[in-house]
Design a protein around this motif. Structure first.
Motif, PDB file in Angstrom:
ATOM      1  N   LEU A   1       0.831  -1.204   0.000  1.00 20.36           N
ATOM      2  CA  LEU A   1       0.000   0.000   0.000  1.00 20.36           C
ATOM      3  C   LEU A   1       0.863   1.252   0.000  1.00 20.36           C
ATOM      4  O   LEU A   1       1.901   1.307   0.648  1.00 20.36           O
ATOM      5  N   ASN A   2       0.391   2.277  -0.721  1.00 16.33           N
ATOM      6  CA  ASN A   2       1.064   3.573  -0.685  1.00 16.33           C
ATOM      7  C   ASN A   2       0.688   4.319   0.581  1.00 16.33           C
ATOM      8  O   ASN A   2      -0.365   4.077   1.179  1.00 16.33           O
TER       9      ASN A   2
ATOM     10  N   PHE B   1      -3.557   7.821   0.122  1.00 15.90           N
ATOM     11  CA  PHE B   1      -4.596   7.218  -0.712  1.00 15.90           C
ATOM     12  C   PHE B   1      -4.866   8.062  -1.946  1.00 15.90           C
ATOM     13  O   PHE B   1      -5.108   9.269  -1.849  1.00 15.90           O
TER      14      PHE B   1
ATOM     15  N   GLY C   1      -4.721   4.392  -7.638  1.00 14.31           N
ATOM     16  CA  GLY C   1      -4.069   3.202  -7.103  1.00 14.31           C
ATOM     17  C   GLY C   1      -2.847   2.743  -7.862  1.00 14.31           C
ATOM     18  O   GLY C   1      -2.504   1.554  -7.843  1.00 14.31           O
TER      19      GLY C   1
ATOM     20  N   GLU D   1       0.331   0.341  -6.335  1.00 11.17           N
ATOM     21  CA  GLU D   1      -0.048  -0.259  -5.054  1.00 11.17           C
ATOM     22  C   GLU D   1      -1.109  -1.322  -5.302  1.00 11.17           C
ATOM     23  O   GLU D   1      -1.831  -1.283  -6.305  1.00 11.17           O
ATOM     24  N   ASP D   2      -1.172  -2.285  -4.392  1.00 10.12           N
ATOM     25  CA  ASP D   2      -2.209  -3.302  -4.477  1.00 10.12           C
ATOM     26  C   ASP D   2      -3.566  -2.673  -4.185  1.00 10.12           C
ATOM     27  O   ASP D   2      -3.681  -1.757  -3.355  1.00 10.12           O
ATOM     28  N   LEU D   3      -4.595  -3.178  -4.860  1.00  9.85           N
ATOM     29  CA  LEU D   3      -5.949  -2.672  -4.670  1.00  9.85           C
ATOM     30  C   LEU D   3      -6.856  -3.775  -4.141  1.00  9.85           C
ATOM     31  O   LEU D   3      -6.701  -4.937  -4.508  1.00  9.85           O
TER      32      LEU D   3
ATOM     33  N   TYR E   1      -6.604   5.059   7.431  1.00 12.32           N
ATOM     34  CA  TYR E   1      -7.192   5.734   6.279  1.00 12.32           C
ATOM     35  C   TYR E   1      -8.057   6.929   6.692  1.00 12.32           C
ATOM     36  O   TYR E   1      -8.185   7.900   5.952  1.00 12.32           O
TER      37      TYR E   1
ATOM     38  N   ARG F   1     -12.806   2.545  -3.314  1.00 15.94           N
ATOM     39  CA  ARG F   1     -12.644   2.931  -4.724  1.00 15.94           C
ATOM     40  C   ARG F   1     -13.870   2.649  -5.574  1.00 15.94           C
ATOM     41  O   ARG F   1     -13.947   3.077  -6.720  1.00 15.94           O
TER      42      ARG F   1
ATOM     43  N   LYS G   1      -4.260  -2.578 -14.757  1.00 18.20           N
ATOM     44  CA  LYS G   1      -2.890  -2.728 -14.269  1.00 18.20           C
ATOM     45  C   LYS G   1      -1.979  -3.274 -15.374  1.00 18.20           C
ATOM     46  O   LYS G   1      -0.856  -2.793 -15.575  1.00 18.20           O
TER      47      LYS G   1
END
Length: 280
Positions: free
Chosen positions: A49-50, A53, A57, A60-62, A83, A113, A133
């Motif tokens: 994760l970044n 937020f 995305g 980073e994994d979503l 968050y 998201r 992606k």
């Protein structure tokens, strides 16, 4: 993260779920409690994760929650991950709150998201994100969570076929197999047969986490799922959980799918889940 710290987060997340649903006499505690360990591990141990937020995305994994009615566990995990303020959990299901009964995007809640809760759509969304992606040469992953009863929606199977046919091997879709839905057991409402065989027949790589409420088993299972990416097949995890896990009178049946505890039931449930990180 040490197992003890993850365990503390599990207890506190259960408390958050119970208190949120009780406060407004509305919500879905059963599935939320059943998926607590999974989401705690996913966000605190597995996902890349970044720090800040962003909706796109990138790099980073979503994660996409398809069975959006289990929003209480999602909100708690997001808040405990930083968050948004933990105190905001007290606004769950209030008018004009960012924490509606099903996750929404119009209020701009960090970590969310896509609006979800219309069952059967999350698989398509996750596959679309996985394809984006690939088009962007972004090597990070897509994770999603779906209910077993949700698979009774036909749109899932079109999407499942599409994912395999287009080699979405950056997608890990987890099915919460608790055998329960709002009107009864899944076998009573609409039997789905052998899910492992079905996903494999549709061209997916399938692994099972038999102890879906055990932190160590989840860590091992998710790590193995990551090891299977990039091999031309999307990955499906069958996560066998207990609805209402952690609260003895909520476990095993469908009755607590969408039912809020009263004051005495809340007190009883909280006694079974000691405060570890501080209530909101």
């Amino acid at each position: 993260m040490e197992i003890k710290k993850l365990d503390d987060l599990v207890y506190q997340t259960r408390r958050d779920i119970l208190r949120m649903v009780h406060a407004v006499s509305s919500g879905h505690p059963g599935g939320s409690l059943g998926c607590t360990e999974f989401l705690v591990v996913l966000y605190h141990e597995i996902m890349r994760l970044n720090k800040n937020f962003e909706m796109d995305g990138i790099n980073e994994d979503l994660f996409f929650l398809s069975n959006g009615h289990i929003s209480p566990v999602f909100y708690s995990v997001l808040a405990r991950k930083g968050y948004f303020p933990v105190e905001e959990l007290s606004t769950f299901r209030h008018i004009n709150s960012r924490l509606q009964g099903h996750p929404t995007t119009h209020e701009g809640l960090p970590g969310v998201r896509v609006a979800s809760g219309s069952l059967g759509q999350g698989m398509s969304v996750a596959i679309g994100a996985a394809q984006a992606k690939k088009l962007n040469d972004d090597s990070t992953l897509i994770y999603s969570l779906h209910g077993d009863g949700e698979l009774q929606e036909g749109q899932n199977w079109e999407a499942i076929m599409y994912a395999a046919g287009n080699h979405m091997d950056n997608l890990i879709a987890t099915i919460d197999v608790n055998g329960q839905q709002i009107d009864g057991s899944t076998d009573t409402v609409l039997p789905m047969g052998n899910l492992k065989t079905k996903f494999e027949a549709f061209g997916w790589d399938v692994l099972e986490i038999k102890e879906g409420n055990d932190l160590n088993a989840i860590i091992v299972g998710l790590t193995e799922a990551k090891n299977r990416i990039g091999k031309k097949k999307p990955v499906c995890i069958l996560l066998y959980t207990t609805m209402g896990n952690g609260v003895d009178f909520m476990m095993h049946g469908h009755e607590w799918h969408g039912k809020a505890p009263n004051k005495q039931q809340l007190a009883d449930a909280l006694r079974q889940n000691p405060e570890t990180l501080g209530d909101y």
